[in-house]
Design a protein around this motif. Structure first.
Motif, mmCIF file in Angstrom:
data_model
loop_
_atom_site.group_PDB
_atom_site.id
_atom_site.type_symbol
_atom_site.label_atom_id
_atom_site.label_comp_id
_atom_site.label_asym_id
_atom_site.label_seq_id
_atom_site.Cartn_x
_atom_site.Cartn_y
_atom_site.Cartn_z
ATOM 1 N N LEU A 178 4.034 97.259 -138.728
ATOM 2 C CA LEU A 178 4.820 97.615 -137.542
ATOM 3 C C LEU A 178 4.136 97.242 -136.234
ATOM 4 O O LEU A 178 4.660 97.554 -135.167
ATOM 5 N N LYS A 179 2.995 96.574 -136.309
ATOM 6 C CA LYS A 179 2.254 96.283 -135.072
ATOM 7 C C LYS A 179 3.056 95.449 -134.090
ATOM 8 O O LYS A 179 2.861 95.541 -132.880
ATOM 9 N N ALA A 180 3.949 94.605 -134.596
ATOM 10 C CA ALA A 180 4.759 93.768 -133.709
ATOM 11 C C ALA A 180 5.938 94.511 -133.091
ATOM 12 O O ALA A 180 6.636 93.961 -132.242
ATOM 13 N N LEU A 181 6.157 95.763 -133.508
ATOM 14 C CA LEU A 181 7.309 96.513 -132.999
ATOM 15 C C LEU A 181 7.036 97.052 -131.605
ATOM 16 O O LEU A 181 5.933 97.532 -131.311
ATOM 17 N N ASP A 182 8.045 96.988 -130.763
ATOM 18 C CA ASP A 182 7.945 97.535 -129.403
ATOM 19 C C ASP A 182 7.517 99.002 -129.466
ATOM 20 O O ASP A 182 8.150 99.800 -130.164
ATOM 21 N N GLN B 215 21.451 83.364 -134.707
ATOM 22 C CA GLN B 215 21.315 84.818 -134.633
ATOM 23 C C GLN B 215 19.857 85.200 -134.383
ATOM 24 O O GLN B 215 18.944 84.567 -134.914
ATOM 25 N N PRO B 216 19.606 86.249 -133.599
ATOM 26 C CA PRO B 216 18.229 86.586 -133.235
ATOM 27 C C PRO B 216 17.468 87.259 -134.367
ATOM 28 O O PRO B 216 18.060 87.827 -135.294
ATOM 29 N N LEU B 217 16.138 87.223 -134.279
ATOM 30 C CA LEU B 217 15.286 87.882 -135.256
ATOM 31 C C LEU B 217 15.303 89.392 -135.063
ATOM 32 O O LEU B 217 15.299 90.153 -136.041
ATOM 33 N N THR B 218 15.316 89.828 -133.819
ATOM 34 C CA THR B 218 15.396 91.261 -133.499
ATOM 35 C C THR B 218 16.424 91.472 -132.407
ATOM 36 O O THR B 218 16.750 90.560 -131.652
ATOM 37 N N LEU B 219 16.922 92.702 -132.319
ATOM 38 C CA LEU B 219 17.951 93.026 -131.337
ATOM 39 C C LEU B 219 17.846 94.504 -130.989
ATOM 40 O O LEU B 219 17.845 95.357 -131.882
ATOM 41 N N PHE C 2 16.389 94.694 -137.057
ATOM 42 C CA PHE C 2 15.856 93.444 -137.580
ATOM 43 C C PHE C 2 16.126 93.419 -139.074
ATOM 44 O O PHE C 2 16.473 94.445 -139.665
ATOM 45 N N HIS C 3 15.939 92.253 -139.702
ATOM 46 C CA HIS C 3 16.282 92.143 -141.115
ATOM 47 C C HIS C 3 15.183 92.670 -142.028
ATOM 48 O O HIS C 3 15.439 93.532 -142.877
ATOM 49 N N ALA C 4 13.988 92.149 -141.901
ATOM 50 C CA ALA C 4 12.891 92.502 -142.813
ATOM 51 C C ALA C 4 11.751 93.185 -142.068
ATOM 52 O O ALA C 4 11.428 94.349 -142.314
ATOM 53 N N ARG C 5 11.091 92.449 -141.186
ATOM 54 C CA ARG C 5 10.079 93.001 -140.288
ATOM 55 C C ARG C 5 10.401 92.530 -138.869
ATOM 56 O O ARG C 5 11.111 91.533 -138.694
ATOM 57 N N PRO C 6 9.854 93.190 -137.856
ATOM 58 C CA PRO C 6 10.167 92.750 -136.486
ATOM 59 C C PRO C 6 9.638 91.363 -136.159
ATOM 60 O O PRO C 6 10.135 90.731 -135.222
ATOM 61 N N ASP C 7 8.657 90.861 -136.931
ATOM 62 C CA ASP C 7 8.090 89.543 -136.652
ATOM 63 C C ASP C 7 8.268 88.555 -137.797
ATOM 64 O O ASP C 7 7.716 87.459 -137.766
ATOM 65 N N HIS C 8 9.049 88.927 -138.829
ATOM 66 C CA HIS C 8 9.208 88.030 -139.979
ATOM 67 C C HIS C 8 10.485 88.405 -140.714
ATOM 68 O O HIS C 8 10.745 89.581 -140.961
ATOM 69 N N CYS D 297 10.097 101.797 -129.276
ATOM 70 C CA CYS D 297 11.102 101.973 -130.326
ATOM 71 C C CYS D 297 10.987 103.355 -130.948
ATOM 72 O O CYS D 297 9.902 103.783 -131.354
ATOM 73 N N ARG D 298 12.112 104.057 -131.042
ATOM 74 C CA ARG D 298 12.106 105.351 -131.718
ATOM 75 C C ARG D 298 12.875 105.309 -133.036
ATOM 76 O O ARG D 298 12.672 106.145 -133.903
ATOM 77 N N ILE D 299 13.769 104.311 -133.178
ATOM 78 C CA ILE D 299 14.485 104.115 -134.439
ATOM 79 C C ILE D 299 14.493 102.625 -134.738
ATOM 80 O O ILE D 299 14.910 101.808 -133.906
ATOM 81 N N ALA D 300 14.032 102.264 -135.930
ATOM 82 C CA ALA D 300 14.066 100.869 -136.388
ATOM 83 C C ALA D 300 15.023 100.771 -137.567
ATOM 84 O O ALA D 300 14.935 101.556 -138.519
#
Length: 252
Positions: A144-148, A99-103, A112-118, A151-154
């Motif tokens: 949130l620095k790793a977030l695209d 399963q992917p880390l982000t989608l 994502f589960h916890a953070r976009p990069d972890h 993105c308007r909703i996480a």
């Protein structure tokens, strides 16, 4: 577009079924997303996996999904992960790990589960006096620095605490809370607890707005037979889980 947001089921198939029934009564959703940590816990990991496999939801990998999928000799394994892992085939564990880390589940909507990069570090939370509380805005921005930037909703889970935060000049972040595990303790330094404060199964519904409107967010708490879940945890030798399932708090 209506998006149902599920997170942190932790093998509690009774709570999952109650949430799915409640969602149907509310008219369903155009899309349902699973934010991970689906099976780890002393409850019904195989039954939960089978239910989710039949639903075939877009799903991201949580930290406990990764741990259940790892080699049994891994010293990072916690008791709940071991309980689930012992009940899965290698092929099922490989499904969890893949399963992917982000989608991106819709334009500008990232899960994502916890953070976009972890998958194991808190996004919206800080640890104060052994409890999870909302983190300062500056800390959330850094995380949130790793977030695209588009993105308007996480959508995130992991903390088991329902939260809705709109970052000034940034995205809305929505955590629906946990479906199947209303409280937990974590001995990783600094040791802490997370407590939803009631035994309800939590999930969310997001109704998307236009490009300049983030939409509508509903955090929903559903009653279910939590006593049956608590008894299952007791039979598995986990009285602290049983207490959490009955009360939404960890033992004092």
């Amino acid at each position: 577009m209506r998006i149902a947001v599920l997170a942190d089921i932790h093998g509690n198939v009774l709570a999952l079924d109650a949430v799915l029934d409640d969602l149907r009564r509310r008219g369903g959703a155009d899309l349902t997303v699973n934010l991970g940590d689906s099976v780890s816990g002393p409850l019904w990991p195989r039954e939960t996996f089978a239910r989710l496999e039949a639903l075939n939801l877009p799903t991201v990998r949580g930290n406990h999904d990764r741990r259940v999928a790892c080699d049994p000799a891994d010293e990072t394994m916690w008791a709940s992960d071991v309980y689930a892992q012992e009940r899965f085939t290698l092929a099922q564990r490989e499904v969890l790990f893949a399963q992917p880390l982000t989608l991106e589940i819709a334009p500008g909507v990232i899960a994502f589960h916890a953070r976009p990069d972890h998958d194991e570090k808190y996004l919206l939370d800080a640890i104060v006096d052994g409890q999870l509380v909302r983190a300062p805005l500056a800390a959330i921005r850094r995380r949130l620095k790793a977030l695209d930037p588009a993105c308007r909703i996480a959508l995130c889970g992991h903390s088991h605490r329902a939260e809705l935060i709109r970052i000034p000049d940034g995205p809305v972040i929505f955590n629906p809370g946990s479906i199947g595990c209303p409280a937990y303790d974590d001995s990783t330094p600094p040791a802490h607890v997370s407590e939803q404060g009631s035994p309800h199964a939590r999930y969310g519904i997001v109704t998307l707005g236009g490009a300049d409107q983030p939409g509508r967010f509903e955090a929903i708490a559903v009653d279910y037979d939590h006593e049956a879940a608590a008894r299952q945890a007791e039979q598995a030798g986990r009285p602290e889980w049983a207490h959490a399932l009955r009360t939404g708090f960890m033992p004092g």
